[in-house]
Structure formats: C-alpha cells, structure tokens
Design an enzyme around this catalytic site. Structure first.
Site, short mmCIF file in Angstrom:
data_model
loop_
_atom_site.label_atom_id
_atom_site.label_comp_id
_atom_site.label_asym_id
_atom_site.label_seq_id
_atom_site.Cartn_x
_atom_site.Cartn_y
_atom_site.Cartn_z
CD GLU A 136 5.50 12.49 -9.07
OE1 GLU A 136 5.51 11.11 -8.86
OE2 GLU A 136 6.19 13.28 -8.97
CB CYS A 177 0.11 4.29 -12.54
SG CYS A 177 0.20 4.30 -10.66
CB CYS A 206 -1.29 8.99 0.86
SG CYS A 206 -2.11 7.77 1.49
CB CYS A 243 2.51 2.47 4.06
SG CYS A 243 0.48 2.15 3.85
CB CYS A 265 4.42 4.18 1.03
SG CYS A 265 3.89 5.39 -0.25
CG LEU A 275 -1.82 -9.46 2.68
CD1 LEU A 275 -2.89 -9.51 3.75
CD2 LEU A 275 -1.71 -11.16 2.15
CG ASN A 276 1.88 -4.31 1.25
OD1 ASN A 276 1.91 -5.02 0.21
ND2 ASN A 276 1.54 -2.97 1.45
CB CYS A 304 5.26 0.23 -6.73
SG CYS A 304 3.99 -0.46 -7.77
N1 SAH Z 1 -2.92 3.55 -1.57
C1 SAH Z 1 -3.06 2.36 -2.29
C2 SAH Z 1 -2.64 2.62 -3.79
C3 SAH Z 1 -1.30 3.30 -4.10
S1 SAH Z 1 0.05 2.41 -3.36
C4 SAH Z 1 -2.42 1.29 -1.58
O1 SAH Z 1 -1.69 1.55 -0.67
O2 SAH Z 1 -2.90 0.21 -1.81
C5 SAH Z 1 0.26 1.17 -4.76
C6 SAH Z 1 1.12 0.06 -4.35
O3 SAH Z 1 2.45 0.20 -4.09
C7 SAH Z 1 0.69 -0.70 -2.88
O4 SAH Z 1 0.44 -2.04 -2.80
C8 SAH Z 1 1.75 -0.35 -2.12
O5 SAH Z 1 1.86 -1.47 -0.98
C9 SAH Z 1 2.74 -0.28 -2.86
N2 SAH Z 1 4.10 0.40 -2.33
C10 SAH Z 1 4.31 1.43 -1.92
N3 SAH Z 1 5.37 1.96 -1.44
C11 SAH Z 1 6.17 1.23 -2.31
C12 SAH Z 1 7.63 0.84 -2.38
N4 SAH Z 1 8.33 1.80 -2.05
N5 SAH Z 1 7.87 -0.09 -3.11
C13 SAH Z 1 7.26 -1.04 -3.62
N6 SAH Z 1 5.81 -0.81 -3.51
C14 SAH Z 1 5.46 -0.07 -2.79
FE1 SF4 Z 2 -0.96 5.79 0.79
FE2 SF4 Z 2 1.52 4.93 0.20
FE3 SF4 Z 2 0.17 3.44 2.04
FE4 SF4 Z 2 -0.73 3.27 -0.48
S1 SF4 Z 2 1.25 2.61 0.29
S2 SF4 Z 2 -1.92 3.88 1.29
S3 SF4 Z 2 -0.28 5.52 -1.16
S4 SF4 Z 2 0.90 5.59 2.00
#
Ligand code: SAH
Ligand code: SF4
Length: 372
Positions: free
Chosen positions: A93, A123, A130, A134, A137, A239-240, A357
């Site tokens: 996507e 984007c 992936c 995480c 996600c 960072l999260n 995101c």
């Molecule tokens: N894999 C890379 C880039 C894709 S994710 C990464 O993780 O950085 C892009 C951003 O979306 C990341 O900062 C991730 O933490 C955030 N993200 C993933 N799932 C999300 C969600 N459900 N709500 C908000 N942000 C999210």
């Molecule tokens: Fe992969 Fe989603 Fe984690 Fe980004 S946030 S590394 S896309 S699992």
C-alpha cells in the site's frame, strides 16, 4: 518468464545495458529521462528510442515494470490509499496525503477533480509485510512476505505522481512533494534496496533528499551503515517508549537493540547543523502517555538536536490497546515543549480508510475503487 524491470536501474546501469546491446551512451540518458522524468508506462511510449531498439529491449526480456495502482480508497480528508500491484501478484500500500491549503476539515474532499493541493506527502512501503512485530501495528500481523526491489519502492512514488499529474521539470525539484518511508515494512531490514531507491528518487527523479524521511524501528547495524552514506534522507526513529522495559513490551525488538544502543548509533551520524533527528512516539493510553514518561523522554534526548512527533495510536482490529485521552496527549506535548524539545502532534490522516500510521494492512475491506 517475468519481464525484467528497467524502472529502478540508475543511469550507470542503463549505460551498461545500452553498451551490451551495442548502443551509444546517449541512449541511456534518453531512457533515463523517459523512465524518471516523463514516467513512461511502457516501452511503446518512449518515442525518443528507435523502434528497433525498443524491439531489442523487449526481445532481451525488458519492460518498464512500474508497479500498478490497482485500487484506491479515498478519505473525507482527501487522503488516498492505494493497493499497489507488483509483477509477481504481491501487493503493498501507498498513501497520498494532500496538505497545505485544505478547506475546513469537515468538507468532503472525495471529489478528486476539484481537490486542490499545495503540498502533498507520499507514504511509501519498503517490504510486503514486516518482520518486526511491534504489538500496536497492524502491518506486523502480516508477517514478512518479501522485500521490495528498488524499482518497486521508487515506482510507488512514480505511479502516484503520475496519477496526480505532478510534473517534474528536467533537473527540477517537485518541491511540493515530500516522501516518507513509513508505509508497510521496515526499510532498514531491506537496506540496500531502500538506499538504491533513495538514489533513484534523488539523483534520477530530482526529489531533494531533504524532502525524504525514512523511519526505522531501530535496526542498530543499519543505522551505523546509514551514518556512512555520502547522501542520505532525513531519519526518524520510532522511539515509542521512554524506557527499555516499556519498549520491550510493545516492541520486542528492543531486546535485541536497546534504546541506549540506538541513541549511540544515532550519534555516529554526521548531522548538518540545522538537521534534526526525529523521534516518533506513538501514544498508547495508560502505557507510555504519563508525565513521568515525558520526563524520561526529555532525559533521553538531552543534548541531541531532536524533534518529537507524537502520534496518537490508531486502533485496528485484533489489537488490544487504548487511545490516549486528549488531555494526556496535550499534557505530554506541553511537557516536551517545556523541556525544550520541538514537538508536533501528528494529525491523523485517512483514519476512515485505514490509511493512517500502522493501519496499512491489505486485507481490510473499505470502500475500494478499482483502478486497473
Ligand atoms: N517500520 C518503520 C516504518 C513504518 S511504521 C517504523 O516502525 O518506524 C511508521 C510509524 O507508524 C512508526 O513510527 C510506528 O511506530 C507507527 N505506528 C505503527 N502502528 C501504529 C498505530 N497503530 N498507530 C499509530 N502509529 C503507528
Ligand atoms: Fe514493522 Fe509496524 Fe513495527 Fe514499523 S511499526 S517496524 S511496520 S511492525
């Protein structure tokens, strides 16, 4: 046999190809201009090349090989999410987010022809699925299916620019366009292809490196390689969380590379004086959104030229987290600002079409329109 894609080959590679076909070097420049400036969709459209040469390329198994925007869903805020079809039938996507002078937020922008845009952000995905897992996600739920090639990564941008008729003048910069590598996948687990795509987008397509941002969940060895690149896009680190305990709970990859090792790797990057490193921070209600977490983030980022993008977690089916309250978001934002860190709370885009995101997951049924 699948056709070999010309899109994704840089000028040196095209030059070598032309030489192997007994053609003069200037044919490579013509081909590069057709692929990356005019964005020809097929060899038939490349009138600058003699028909005999086009025939030679076809006989050798070559085609343009751009990914195809197969379906689209359009959000009330003007965001478009595309299902992009790759040559082997896999899909990823890509998202188009017009911004700038948008009308009031409650105006429905789905009428594409009348939609103005001053600037737009695309984007881009880097992998099918992936591997990082995480927990917040949706893409993680797909697992990893395969890496994208450089042509498939840069080709998403070309296909979307063509759809929106964005012109790239020869040698010019489409300065209304920003790219974020924040779609499906972890770009730094597909490092070589990602960097090759970046070079195509910058050197061949004329998009300024300063207008591209790659986001990584924190692949320490790749950050160290990135630090050695002569030309790089901007970097964002997801960072999260404000400490390893919380981060490991939501991002198990933290057990492999902890926050300290990631910050250490970031410090090896020779940032320009006015270049910020962006830290993304997904706010999960009750988990990482409390004042003590904001204070920990401030301590972590002390002395760095850091900027923080707060992202309100976007919910998705089968993911058991809560959104933070608006008060918690506001409080967190203000604490970071008070601590001297430029902080932005990202406006959710396309939430109604699952384009925000972490919501890029192919299987979700929304109002899809068939394009191809
Ligand atoms: N894999 C890379 C880039 C894709 S994710 C990464 O993780 O950085 C892009 C951003 O979306 C990341 O900062 C991730 O933490 C955030 N993200 C993933 N799932 C999300 C969600 N459900 N709500 C908000 N942000 C999210
Ligand atoms: Fe992969 Fe989603 Fe984690 Fe980004 S946030 S590394 S896309 S699992």
């Amino acid at each position: 046999m699948a056709e070999s894609a010309l899109f994704g080959m840089d000028t040196p590679a095209l030059t070598a190809l032309m030489q192997s076909l007994g053609q003069p070097r200037y044919r490579a420049a013509q081909l590069a201009a057709a692929l990356y400036r005019q964005r020809a969709a097929s060899l038939d459209e490349i009138a600058t090349l003699p028909i005999a040469l086009r025939g030679q390329l076809i006989a050798a198994g070559y085609g343009v090989g751009l990914p195809i925007l197969a379906q689209t869903a359009t959000s009330v805020d003007g965001t478009e999410r595309y299902l992009v079809q790759l040559a082997d039938g896999e899909t990823v996507e890509t998202v188009w987010m017009p911004d700038g002078d948008l009308p009031e937020p409650d105006v429905d922008l789905r009428d594409r022809d009348s939609r103005p845009f001053k600037r737009a952000t695309i984007c881009v995905s880097s992998q099918v699925g992936c591997a990082v897992n995480c927990h917040f996600c949706l893409t993680a739920k797909l697992g990893i299916r395969r890496n994208l090639t450089p042509g498939e990564i840069a080709g998403q941008v070309a296909a979307v620019l063509t759809r929106h008729q964005v012109e790239v003048a020869a040698g010019g910069n489409p300065d209304r366009i920003n790219l974020v590598f924040m779609g499906m996948g972890e770009p730094f687990l597909n490092y070589d292809a990602f960097m090759q795509a970046f070079r195509i987008l910058s050197a061949e397509m004329g998009i300024s490196p300063a207008r591209m941002t790659v986001s990584t969940s924190g692949i320490e060895p790749a950050i160290r390689r990135f630090a050695l690149e002569p030309i790089r896009p901007r970097l964002a680190l997801s960072l999260n969380a404000s400490n390893d305990t919380i981060r490991a709970e939501i991002m198990p990859i933290t057990r492999k590379w902890n926050i300290a090792s990631l910050l250490e790797a970031l410090r090896t990057i020779p940032f320009g004086k006015r270049e910020y490193v962006t830290f993304e921070y997904v706010l999960l209600g009750g988990i990482n959104d409390q004042p003590e977490h904001a204070r920990e983030v401030l301590a972590l980022l002390k002395g760095m030229n850091a900027k923080v993008n707060l992202i309100v977690w976007n919910p998705g089916p089968g993911i058991d987290y809560h959104q933070p309250t608006p008060e918690a978001v506001d409080r967190f934002h203000k604490l970071l600002i008070a601590g001297g860190i430029p902080t932005f709370t990202r406006r959710p885009r396309g939430r109604d079409i699952y384009a925000a995101c972490g919501q890029l997951k192919r299987t979700i049924e929304t109002e899809l329109v068939q394009l191809a």
